[in-house]
Design a protein around this motif. Sequence first.
Motif, mmCIF file in Angstrom:
data_model
loop_
_atom_site.group_PDB
_atom_site.id
_atom_site.type_symbol
_atom_site.label_atom_id
_atom_site.label_comp_id
_atom_site.label_asym_id
_atom_site.label_seq_id
_atom_site.Cartn_x
_atom_site.Cartn_y
_atom_site.Cartn_z
ATOM 1 N N ALA A 52 32.842 44.247 55.119
ATOM 2 C CA ALA A 52 31.604 44.624 55.782
ATOM 3 C C ALA A 52 30.960 43.450 56.529
ATOM 4 N N ARG A 53 31.267 42.229 56.112
ATOM 5 C CA ARG A 53 30.627 41.050 56.708
ATOM 6 C C ARG A 53 31.639 39.961 57.062
ATOM 7 N N PRO A 54 32.621 40.283 57.865
ATOM 8 C CA PRO A 54 33.631 39.271 58.194
ATOM 9 C C PRO A 54 33.059 38.090 58.967
ATOM 10 N N ASP A 55 31.918 38.306 59.626
ATOM 11 C CA ASP A 55 31.297 37.227 60.389
ATOM 12 C C ASP A 55 30.753 36.108 59.488
ATOM 13 N N ARG A 56 30.609 36.367 58.204
ATOM 14 C CA ARG A 56 30.114 35.338 57.278
ATOM 15 C C ARG A 56 31.191 34.339 56.871
ATOM 16 N N TYR A 57 32.429 34.666 57.151
ATOM 17 C CA TYR A 57 33.514 33.732 56.861
ATOM 18 C C TYR A 57 33.650 32.755 58.022
ATOM 19 N N ASP A 58 33.610 31.474 57.714
ATOM 20 C CA ASP A 58 33.751 30.419 58.712
ATOM 21 C C ASP A 58 35.053 29.676 58.449
ATOM 22 N N PRO A 59 36.080 29.900 59.266
ATOM 23 C CA PRO A 59 37.370 29.252 59.039
ATOM 24 C C PRO A 59 37.288 27.728 59.037
ATOM 25 N N GLU A 60 36.282 27.175 59.691
ATOM 26 C CA GLU A 60 36.133 25.717 59.727
ATOM 27 C C GLU A 60 35.719 25.150 58.373
ATOM 28 N N ARG A 61 35.212 25.998 57.504
ATOM 29 C CA ARG A 61 34.809 25.537 56.167
ATOM 30 C C ARG A 61 35.957 25.548 55.181
ATOM 31 N N GLY A 62 37.095 26.101 55.565
ATOM 32 C CA GLY A 62 38.250 26.097 54.680
ATOM 33 C C GLY A 62 38.919 27.450 54.609
ATOM 34 N N PRO A 63 39.899 27.569 53.717
ATOM 35 C CA PRO A 63 40.641 28.829 53.583
ATOM 36 C C PRO A 63 39.747 29.970 53.118
ATOM 37 N N ILE A 64 40.247 31.169 53.291
ATOM 38 C CA ILE A 64 39.466 32.363 52.976
ATOM 39 C C ILE A 64 39.334 32.604 51.469
ATOM 40 N N GLY A 65 40.282 32.111 50.671
ATOM 41 C CA GLY A 65 40.248 32.326 49.230
ATOM 42 C C GLY A 65 38.942 31.888 48.581
ATOM 43 N N PRO A 66 38.493 30.650 48.805
ATOM 44 C CA PRO A 66 37.223 30.225 48.202
ATOM 45 C C PRO A 66 36.030 31.072 48.651
ATOM 46 N N TRP A 67 36.051 31.553 49.880
ATOM 47 C CA TRP A 67 34.980 32.425 50.356
ATOM 48 C C TRP A 67 34.964 33.716 49.539
ATOM 49 N N LEU A 68 36.147 34.273 49.276
ATOM 50 C CA LEU A 68 36.240 35.489 48.467
ATOM 51 C C LEU A 68 35.774 35.233 47.032
ATOM 52 N N TYR A 69 36.163 34.087 46.465
ATOM 53 C CA TYR A 69 35.687 33.744 45.118
ATOM 54 C C TYR A 69 34.163 33.624 45.107
ATOM 55 N N GLY A 70 33.594 33.084 46.159
ATOM 56 C CA GLY A 70 32.135 32.977 46.251
ATOM 57 C C GLY A 70 31.475 34.338 46.200
ATOM 58 N N ILE A 71 32.035 35.296 46.929
ATOM 59 C CA ILE A 71 31.507 36.671 46.888
ATOM 60 C C ILE A 71 31.630 37.219 45.470
ATOM 61 N N ALA A 72 32.792 37.009 44.844
ATOM 62 C CA ALA A 72 33.023 37.518 43.485
ATOM 63 C C ALA A 72 32.033 36.917 42.490
ATOM 64 N N VAL A 73 31.795 35.621 42.581
ATOM 65 C CA VAL A 73 30.858 34.957 41.668
ATOM 66 C C VAL A 73 29.448 35.483 41.881
ATOM 67 N N ASN A 74 29.054 35.697 43.125
ATOM 68 C CA ASN A 74 27.721 36.242 43.389
ATOM 69 C C ASN A 74 27.577 37.652 42.807
ATOM 70 N N LEU A 75 28.614 38.461 42.922
ATOM 71 C CA LEU A 75 28.578 39.797 42.323
ATOM 72 C C LEU A 75 28.502 39.719 40.800
ATOM 73 N N LEU A 76 29.222 38.781 40.233
ATOM 74 C CA LEU A 76 29.198 38.570 38.789
ATOM 75 C C LEU A 76 27.804 38.153 38.331
ATOM 76 N N ARG A 77 27.188 37.252 39.047
ATOM 77 C CA ARG A 77 25.811 36.836 38.716
ATOM 78 C C ARG A 77 24.850 38.011 38.802
ATOM 79 N N ARG A 78 25.012 38.825 39.846
ATOM 80 C CA ARG A 78 24.159 40.004 40.003
ATOM 81 C C ARG A 78 24.339 40.940 38.808
ATOM 82 N N HIS A 79 25.590 41.121 38.392
ATOM 83 C CA HIS A 79 25.864 41.977 37.226
ATOM 84 C C HIS A 79 25.145 41.450 35.992
ATOM 85 N N TYR A 80 25.233 40.152 35.728
ATOM 86 C CA TYR A 80 24.587 39.590 34.541
ATOM 87 C C TYR A 80 23.063 39.686 34.634
#
Length: 188
Positions: A52-80
Amino acid sequence: MAVDDDNGDGADTGFGAVYVEHVDAIYGFLARRVGAELAEDLTAQTFLEALARPDRYDPERGPIGPWLYGIAVNLLRRHYRQEERGLRAIAAYAGRPSVAAEDDEERSDNRLVAEGRWPKIAGALLDMGPGERDVLLLYAWADLTYRGVAGVLDVPVGTVRSRLSRARGRLIAALTDPPSGDQSGRRR
Protein backbone atom coordinates in the motif's frame (compact mmCIF):
# COMPACT_ATOMS: atom_id res chain seq x y z
CA MET A 1 9.91 -1.05 -5.62
CA ALA A 2 7.89 -1.87 -8.68
CA VAL A 3 4.42 -3.21 -8.05
CA ASP A 4 4.05 -4.91 -11.45
CA ASP A 5 4.41 -8.64 -10.78
CA ASP A 6 4.76 -10.01 -14.28
CA ASN A 7 7.05 -8.79 -17.03
CA GLY A 8 5.40 -10.94 -19.67
CA ASP A 9 7.80 -13.88 -19.50
CA GLY A 10 6.19 -15.43 -16.43
CA ALA A 11 8.93 -14.29 -14.01
CA ASP A 12 8.05 -12.31 -10.91
CA THR A 13 9.73 -8.91 -10.97
CA GLY A 14 8.24 -6.45 -8.50
CA PHE A 15 6.33 -7.02 -5.35
CA GLY A 16 5.74 -10.71 -5.97
CA ALA A 17 9.48 -11.34 -6.03
CA VAL A 18 9.95 -9.28 -2.86
CA TYR A 19 7.20 -11.27 -1.16
CA VAL A 20 8.62 -14.64 -2.20
CA GLU A 21 12.12 -13.64 -1.11
CA HIS A 22 11.19 -12.26 2.32
CA VAL A 23 7.91 -13.81 3.52
CA ASP A 24 9.48 -16.80 5.30
CA ALA A 25 12.01 -14.66 7.14
CA ILE A 26 9.43 -12.09 8.25
CA TYR A 27 7.04 -14.84 9.35
CA GLY A 28 9.81 -16.68 11.23
CA PHE A 29 10.79 -13.53 13.10
CA LEU A 30 7.19 -12.79 14.07
CA ALA A 31 6.39 -16.40 14.99
CA ARG A 32 9.28 -16.44 17.45
CA ARG A 33 7.82 -13.34 19.06
CA VAL A 34 4.07 -14.04 19.11
CA GLY A 35 3.41 -17.59 17.96
CA ALA A 36 2.33 -19.03 14.64
CA GLU A 37 -1.27 -17.87 14.35
CA LEU A 38 -0.73 -14.20 15.15
CA ALA A 39 2.49 -14.25 13.10
CA GLU A 40 0.48 -15.24 10.03
CA ASP A 41 -1.78 -12.22 10.48
CA LEU A 42 1.09 -9.82 11.19
CA THR A 43 3.08 -11.16 8.22
CA ALA A 44 0.12 -10.56 5.92
CA GLN A 45 -0.31 -7.06 7.37
CA THR A 46 3.39 -6.35 6.88
CA PHE A 47 3.20 -7.08 3.17
CA LEU A 48 -0.14 -5.32 2.77
CA GLU A 49 1.34 -2.16 4.28
CA ALA A 50 4.43 -2.48 2.09
CA LEU A 51 2.26 -2.89 -0.99
CA ALA A 52 0.00 0.00 0.00
CA ARG A 53 2.94 2.36 0.60
CA PRO A 54 5.79 1.45 -1.73
CA ASP A 55 6.83 5.10 -1.85
CA ARG A 56 8.02 4.82 1.78
CA TYR A 57 10.81 2.47 0.76
CA ASP A 58 14.00 4.35 -0.08
CA PRO A 59 16.49 2.12 -1.93
CA GLU A 60 19.29 4.54 -1.01
CA ARG A 61 18.84 3.58 2.65
CA GLY A 62 19.61 -0.06 1.97
CA PRO A 63 17.99 -3.35 0.98
CA ILE A 64 14.27 -3.87 1.23
CA GLY A 65 14.50 -6.58 3.92
CA PRO A 66 15.23 -4.21 6.83
CA TRP A 67 12.40 -1.94 5.68
CA LEU A 68 10.01 -4.91 5.84
CA TYR A 69 11.31 -5.86 9.30
CA GLY A 70 10.67 -2.27 10.38
CA ILE A 71 7.04 -2.55 9.29
CA ALA A 72 6.75 -5.90 11.11
CA VAL A 73 8.22 -4.49 14.33
CA ASN A 74 5.87 -1.51 14.22
CA LEU A 75 2.89 -3.85 13.80
CA LEU A 76 4.17 -5.96 16.68
CA ARG A 77 4.45 -2.88 18.90
CA ARG A 78 0.92 -1.85 17.93
CA HIS A 79 -0.31 -5.34 18.86
CA TYR A 80 1.32 -5.16 22.30
CA ARG A 81 -0.06 -1.64 22.92
CA GLN A 82 -3.56 -2.84 22.06
CA GLU A 83 -3.15 -5.86 24.33
CA GLU A 84 -2.02 -3.63 27.20
CA ARG A 85 -4.91 -1.21 26.65
CA GLY A 86 -7.29 -4.16 26.77
CA LEU A 87 -5.79 -5.39 30.03
CA ARG A 88 -6.02 -1.90 31.53
CA ALA A 89 -9.66 -1.70 30.46
CA ILE A 90 -10.33 -5.07 32.07
CA ALA A 91 -8.68 -3.89 35.28
CA ALA A 92 -10.77 -0.71 35.30
CA TYR A 93 -14.02 -2.38 34.32
CA ALA A 94 -13.54 -5.44 36.45
CA GLY A 95 -15.66 -4.15 39.30
CA ARG A 96 -18.82 -4.53 37.22
CA PRO A 97 -19.99 -8.15 36.94
CA SER A 98 -22.46 -8.99 34.20
CA VAL A 99 -26.04 -9.53 35.31
CA ALA A 100 -26.58 -13.05 33.94
CA ALA A 101 -23.59 -15.26 33.38
CA GLU A 102 -24.19 -17.48 30.37
CA ASP A 103 -21.53 -20.14 30.87
CA ASP A 104 -19.04 -21.52 33.38
CA GLU A 105 -16.23 -19.31 32.07
CA GLU A 106 -18.27 -16.14 32.51
CA ARG A 107 -19.40 -17.25 36.00
CA SER A 108 -15.76 -17.85 36.88
CA ASP A 109 -14.83 -14.37 35.64
CA ASN A 110 -17.70 -12.88 37.66
CA ARG A 111 -16.48 -14.71 40.79
CA LEU A 112 -13.02 -13.21 40.31
CA VAL A 113 -14.59 -9.77 39.89
CA ALA A 114 -16.75 -10.19 42.98
CA GLU A 115 -13.75 -11.24 45.02
CA GLY A 116 -11.82 -8.20 43.79
CA ARG A 117 -9.14 -10.35 42.18
CA TRP A 118 -9.64 -9.61 38.50
CA PRO A 119 -8.13 -6.08 38.64
CA LYS A 120 -5.11 -7.53 40.43
CA ILE A 121 -4.79 -10.31 37.84
CA ALA A 122 -5.03 -7.81 34.97
CA GLY A 123 -2.39 -5.66 36.68
CA ALA A 124 -0.09 -8.65 37.08
CA LEU A 125 -0.57 -9.53 33.40
CA LEU A 126 0.41 -5.97 32.50
CA ASP A 127 3.55 -6.26 34.62
CA MET A 128 4.67 -9.42 32.83
CA GLY A 129 6.81 -9.37 29.76
CA PRO A 130 5.08 -10.59 26.59
CA GLY A 131 6.85 -13.97 26.78
CA GLU A 132 5.58 -14.73 30.28
CA ARG A 133 2.10 -13.42 29.50
CA ASP A 134 1.82 -15.48 26.30
CA VAL A 135 2.90 -18.67 28.09
CA LEU A 136 0.53 -18.13 31.01
CA LEU A 137 -2.48 -17.31 28.86
CA LEU A 138 -1.87 -20.17 26.44
CA TYR A 139 -1.52 -22.56 29.38
CA ALA A 140 -4.45 -21.23 31.43
CA TRP A 141 -6.96 -19.96 28.87
CA ALA A 142 -6.19 -22.15 25.87
CA ASP A 143 -5.65 -25.17 28.14
CA LEU A 144 -2.50 -26.21 26.28
CA THR A 145 0.15 -28.52 27.69
CA TYR A 146 3.73 -27.36 28.16
CA ARG A 147 4.60 -29.07 24.89
CA GLY A 148 1.63 -27.42 23.18
CA VAL A 149 2.64 -23.96 24.39
CA ALA A 150 6.22 -24.64 23.30
CA GLY A 151 4.97 -25.58 19.84
CA VAL A 152 2.83 -22.46 19.49
CA LEU A 153 5.62 -20.12 20.58
CA ASP A 154 8.43 -22.13 18.96
CA VAL A 155 10.46 -22.24 22.17
CA PRO A 156 11.86 -25.19 24.16
CA VAL A 157 9.65 -26.82 26.79
CA GLY A 158 12.16 -25.72 29.45
CA THR A 159 11.58 -22.10 28.45
CA VAL A 160 7.84 -22.60 28.82
CA ARG A 161 8.35 -24.08 32.30
CA SER A 162 10.57 -21.22 33.48
CA ARG A 163 8.32 -18.50 32.02
CA LEU A 164 5.24 -20.13 33.52
CA SER A 165 6.95 -20.37 36.89
CA ARG A 166 7.84 -16.65 36.81
CA ALA A 167 4.33 -15.74 35.65
CA ARG A 168 2.74 -17.78 38.45
CA GLY A 169 5.03 -16.07 40.93
CA ARG A 170 3.90 -12.67 39.70
CA LEU A 171 0.24 -13.70 39.97
CA ILE A 172 0.69 -15.02 43.49
CA ALA A 173 2.48 -11.83 44.50
CA ALA A 174 -0.30 -9.71 42.98
CA LEU A 175 -3.04 -11.67 44.74
CA THR A 176 -1.44 -11.49 48.17
CA ASP A 177 -0.99 -8.36 50.22
CA PRO A 178 2.17 -6.71 48.94
CA PRO A 179 4.95 -6.05 51.44
CA SER A 180 5.71 -2.44 52.28
CA GLY A 181 8.37 -0.68 50.26
CA ASP A 182 8.98 -0.29 46.56
CA GLN A 183 6.31 -2.03 44.46
CA SER A 184 7.63 -0.98 41.08
CA GLY A 185 8.61 -4.43 39.79
CA ARG A 186 7.16 -3.51 36.37
CA ARG A 187 8.79 -5.20 33.46
CA ARG A 188 8.83 -3.95 29.91
